[in-house]
Write a protein that holds these residues in place. Sequence first.
Motif, short mmCIF file in Angstrom:
data_model
loop_
_atom_site.label_atom_id
_atom_site.label_comp_id
_atom_site.label_asym_id
_atom_site.label_seq_id
_atom_site.Cartn_x
_atom_site.Cartn_y
_atom_site.Cartn_z
N ARG A 222 0.83 -1.22 0.00
CA ARG A 222 0.00 0.00 0.00
C ARG A 222 0.86 1.26 0.00
O ARG A 222 0.73 2.11 -0.88
CB ARG A 222 -0.92 -0.01 1.23
N ASP A 223 1.76 1.36 0.98
CA ASP A 223 2.49 2.60 1.17
C ASP A 223 3.64 2.79 0.16
O ASP A 223 3.84 3.90 -0.32
CB ASP A 223 3.05 2.69 2.58
N LEU A 224 4.38 1.73 -0.17
CA LEU A 224 5.50 1.87 -1.10
C LEU A 224 5.08 1.72 -2.56
O LEU A 224 5.48 2.51 -3.40
CB LEU A 224 6.60 0.86 -0.77
N LEU A 225 4.28 0.68 -2.85
CA LEU A 225 3.88 0.45 -4.24
C LEU A 225 2.63 1.22 -4.63
O LEU A 225 2.34 1.36 -5.81
CB LEU A 225 3.69 -1.04 -4.51
N GLY A 226 1.86 1.70 -3.66
CA GLY A 226 0.67 2.49 -3.96
C GLY A 226 -0.56 1.68 -4.30
O GLY A 226 -1.52 2.20 -4.88
N PHE A 227 -0.57 0.40 -3.94
CA PHE A 227 -1.74 -0.44 -4.22
C PHE A 227 -2.90 -0.07 -3.30
O PHE A 227 -2.70 0.40 -2.19
CB PHE A 227 -1.41 -1.92 -4.03
N GLU A 228 -4.11 -0.32 -3.78
CA GLU A 228 -5.32 -0.12 -2.99
C GLU A 228 -5.59 -1.36 -2.15
O GLU A 228 -5.31 -2.48 -2.58
CB GLU A 228 -6.53 0.08 -3.91
N ASP B 253 7.76 4.11 -14.92
CA ASP B 253 8.94 4.82 -14.45
C ASP B 253 9.75 3.89 -13.55
O ASP B 253 9.79 4.06 -12.33
CB ASP B 253 8.54 6.10 -13.70
N LEU B 254 10.39 2.92 -14.15
CA LEU B 254 11.14 1.91 -13.41
C LEU B 254 12.23 2.55 -12.54
O LEU B 254 12.36 2.23 -11.36
CB LEU B 254 11.77 0.90 -14.37
N ASP B 255 13.00 3.46 -13.12
CA ASP B 255 14.10 4.05 -12.36
C ASP B 255 13.61 4.89 -11.19
O ASP B 255 14.17 4.84 -10.09
CB ASP B 255 15.00 4.88 -13.29
N GLY B 256 12.54 5.65 -11.39
CA GLY B 256 11.97 6.44 -10.29
C GLY B 256 11.42 5.56 -9.19
O GLY B 256 11.63 5.83 -8.00
N LEU B 257 10.72 4.47 -9.58
CA LEU B 257 10.19 3.54 -8.59
C LEU B 257 11.32 2.86 -7.84
O LEU B 257 11.28 2.71 -6.62
CB LEU B 257 9.27 2.52 -9.26
N GLU C 20 19.51 -4.10 -9.21
CA GLU C 20 19.27 -2.73 -9.65
C GLU C 20 18.73 -2.76 -11.08
O GLU C 20 18.88 -3.77 -11.78
CB GLU C 20 20.57 -1.93 -9.58
N PRO C 21 18.12 -1.66 -11.54
CA PRO C 21 17.60 -1.65 -12.92
C PRO C 21 18.70 -1.96 -13.93
O PRO C 21 19.82 -1.44 -13.84
CB PRO C 21 17.10 -0.21 -13.09
N MET C 22 18.38 -2.85 -14.86
CA MET C 22 19.33 -3.21 -15.90
C MET C 22 18.60 -3.70 -17.13
O MET C 22 17.46 -4.18 -17.04
CB MET C 22 20.33 -4.25 -15.41
#
Length: 140
Positions: free
Chosen positions: A27-33, A95-99, A113-115
Amino acid sequence: MTNNPTIKIHASFLPHTDPEASLRFYRDLLGFEIRLDVGYEGMRWITVGPPGQPDTSIVLTPPAVDPGLTEDERRTIGEMMAKGTYATLVLQSDDLDGLFERLQATDAEVIQEPMDQPYGVRDCAFRDPAGNHIRINQAP
């Protein structure tokens, strides 16, 4: 009935070991309902899903609650969860890098890390509080 019925993913199940930690992550980090939060006999099932996608949910469930499991099976599930090898969820972000930066700034455990992968996907990976392997792909 048609010959080719429409099939959608309605729900998928992931085990959790700490409902409050799972709420903070999904909920708090990923923003799911939060769709449902149900308790029964000391256990708690939490259904979450991405905003704008009401037909797709993840049910965070207590691990190994099937009464048909042996104690050895329950122990094996617990060991696999601790290693992050029991369950995997693949998400997608525009927005993979922002997330990634937002998740990395918390206590979320970074696996990768993103790759750019050799098979054409850019992604990163984390473990949720129960040890589940969470991969996040960059949306095309």
